[in-house]
Design an enzyme around this catalytic site. Structure first.
Site, PDB file in Angstrom:
ATOM      1  N   SER A 264     -24.377  26.405   6.431  1.00 47.12           N
ATOM      2  CA  SER A 264     -23.080  26.947   6.021  1.00 47.12           C
ATOM      3  C   SER A 264     -22.065  25.824   5.826  1.00 47.12           C
ATOM      4  O   SER A 264     -22.295  24.690   6.229  1.00 47.12           O
ATOM      5  CB  SER A 264     -22.565  27.907   7.092  1.00 47.12           C
ATOM      6  N   LYS A 265     -20.938  26.202   5.224  1.00 49.23           N
ATOM      7  CA  LYS A 265     -19.852  25.247   5.006  1.00 49.23           C
ATOM      8  C   LYS A 265     -19.405  24.655   6.345  1.00 49.23           C
ATOM      9  O   LYS A 265     -19.064  23.492   6.430  1.00 49.23           O
ATOM     10  CB  LYS A 265     -18.708  25.971   4.302  1.00 49.23           C
ATOM     11  N   ARG A 266     -19.425  25.507   7.373  1.00 52.32           N
ATOM     12  CA  ARG A 266     -19.001  25.042   8.705  1.00 52.32           C
ATOM     13  C   ARG A 266     -19.840  23.864   9.197  1.00 52.32           C
ATOM     14  O   ARG A 266     -19.317  22.947   9.813  1.00 52.32           O
ATOM     15  CB  ARG A 266     -19.129  26.190   9.715  1.00 52.32           C
TER      16      ARG A 266
END
Ligand code: GLU
Length: 508
Positions: A264-266
């Site tokens: 994910s972007k996280r």
């Protein structure tokens, strides 16, 4: 005759394209090229609530940067257009009507409040409400209302939806080109909304209708769509298109560097790597997400690393040009299990492609970075510097990191190195060396080195005592390329000036 291969990349413009999306585009592109087929870009923007301005342009720019240029599609034209679903709006209603006429779909009039209420009620009982074969007959729809009531509902202008009437307890088996034969039982599947009274189809209907009309032969998409496959297969059957339906291939997930869970972007924010091809500025919050392009990755490195996320050539080969990928690609060699993303490996790929470039090519990319720092340097000098420092670099920006001292004098000196290597008497020795350097008439690496060595031998001074101090004077730290190469490239005056300055500042 075999049908011409036609594949599509069909993103929804709901934000920037995740690198997983680019991999989907890449595998579609490779498949099309390998089989002499067509690669289409279709924008699936039927969900107007999730539309994000700029996302479509971002998608197109990303594909161009990656060299995945569609043969047809939004921004590229073609005989099956329009390729933006919102512009195809008028086409879908007839298919929804056809499904209703055939008993494969029905009108549903339940209001949002009513459905919300049912959801809450189920939640209280630790259950999940689903509009499906088990509940549909207790709800407000054309299966439970009389023909007269249905007519009234529609004519009164109340909003409604058209839902697919999922067959009861039936096995749907379909071959996935990556996973083999997959069977779903319809008892677990809900009655998905296909069409809304605002005239817009939902993803499922629009996707199937367009794949049919655009003569798509293979649907290659992410694993998250595998669960939609039975519905899509049933839609092809209900619309009378079973014989010409495309074949399916669902690509494996891209996993976090730890191997646990979807990337994910996280993860990128936390570990300092991009998950998007290009920099993205959120139009609402202004938040910036880094991009591979802006982080200094070469598109060929990005493509190479994406290709190996879930595919291999069946041997140890890791470096592939686009042409080699096209030649070697096959869906048979795409794996089922998730593919772990390794950000270190991403850098390693970039390093490889940087090393492949000539110093001249790199100079073209590096000169603008120098100009931004207000440095004007002759191309020849820049090329020489690149030749000397290139093998220490992964990114073009590293050339500055590794070679800045060729263009600017150090502003400070590494304290620890001074303490260790700048002893009593060092300044005097360096002063003498300054004079020796001044006397060199042919300012070339070899002659500087020779004159210097002769002098040192004559004096019987140890090289070890002065090399680090000279390096400190020229570079500011005890790192850098060959000392005499530095001397030659920065020139005699600058060499002398830098050593003199260090003596004046550091003098012990
Ligand atoms: N619009 C879908 C997406 O955003 C396309 C899925 C498909 O390829 O069928 O991924």
């Amino acid at each position: 005759m075999e049908k011409k291969v036609r594949v599509r990349f069909a993103p929804s413009p709901t934000g920037p394209l995740h690198m997983g999306g680019v991999r989907t585009a890449l595998f579609n592109y490779l498949f099309a090229r390998k089989h002499g087929g067509d690669f289409l870009l279709r924008i699936e923007d039927t969900d107007q609530n999730r539309y994000v301005p700029g996302a479509e342009e971002y998608i197109i720019e990303s594909l161009k940067w990656c060299g995945l240029v569609p043969d047809e599609g939004v921004g590229f034209g073609g005989p099956f257009g329009p390729y933006r679903q919102s512009e195809r709006k008028a086409m879908y209603k007839q298919y929804a009507d056809h499904l209703i006429a055939g008993g494969n779909a029905y009108y549903a009039f339940d209001t949002a409040e009513e459905l919300d209420h049912l959801r809450k009620e189920a939640e209280e009982k630790q259950q999940v409400f689903s509009y499906d074969q088990h509940t549909r007959l207790s709800l407000k729809n054309s299966l439970t209302l009389s023909a007269e009531e249905v007519k009234q509902q529609i004519e009164s202008g109340n909003s409604y939806v058209i839902r697919f009437k999922m067959p009861e307890n039936t096995d749907v088996t379909e071959v996935d080109l990556i996973r083999g034969s997959v069977t779903f039982n319809t008892a677990q599947l809900d009655d998905k909304v296909l069409f809304k009274s605002d005239g817009m189809p939902t993803y499922h209907l629009a996707n199937v209708v367009d794949d049919h009309l655009m003569q798509i032969t293979h649907v290659i998409r992410g694993e998250e769509w595998l669960s939609s496959m039975p519905l899509h297969v049933l839609l092809y059957r209900a619309l009378g298109w079973a014989d010409t339906r495309p074949q399916f291939a669902h690509l494996p997930l891209i996993l976090k560097p730890t191997g646990k869970g979807k990337l994910s972007k996280r993860d990128g924010d936390k570990m300092g790597f991009p998950v998007f091809p290009l920099l993205w500025t959120d139009p609402e919050t202004g938040d910036i997400s880094r991009g591979y392009r802006e982080d200094g990755y070469f598109p060929e490195a990005f493509i190479n690393l994406l290709a190996l996320l879930g595919w291999n050539a069946g041997n140890d080969q890791e470096f592939f040009s686009m042409d080699e990928l096209i030649e070697n690609f096959s869906l048979d060699r795409v794996v089922k299990s998730g593919a772990r993303f390794d950000p270190e490996k991403a850098k390693w790929f970039n390093r490889h492609y940087l090393q492949q470039k000539t110093a001249n090519e790199l100079a073209t990319l590096f000169m603008p970075l120098l100009a931004k720092r207000g440095i004007e340097a002759a191309t020849e000098k820049v090329v020489r510097v690149i030749e000397l420092v290139k093998d220490r670099c992964e990114f073009v920006a590293d050339l500055w990191e590794q070679g800045n001292y060729f263009f600017v004098a150090p502003e400070s000196y590494d304290e620890k190195a001074i303490e260790k290597k700048w002893k009593e008497g060092t300044s005097e020795k360096l002063q003498a060396i300054v004079e020796v350097f001044k006397s060199v008439s042919d300012w070339q690496t070899t002659s500087i080195k020779e004159t210097f060595s002769n002098f040192m031998n004559e004096k019987e001074w140890s090289f070890g005592m002065v090399m680090v101090p000279i390096r400190l004077a020229l570079v500011g730290t005890s790192t850098g390329v060959d000392l005499f190469d530095i001397c030659e490239l920065i020139g005699k005056n600058e060499t002398v000036a830098r050593i003199q300055k260090a003596i004046d500042i550091i003098r012990v």
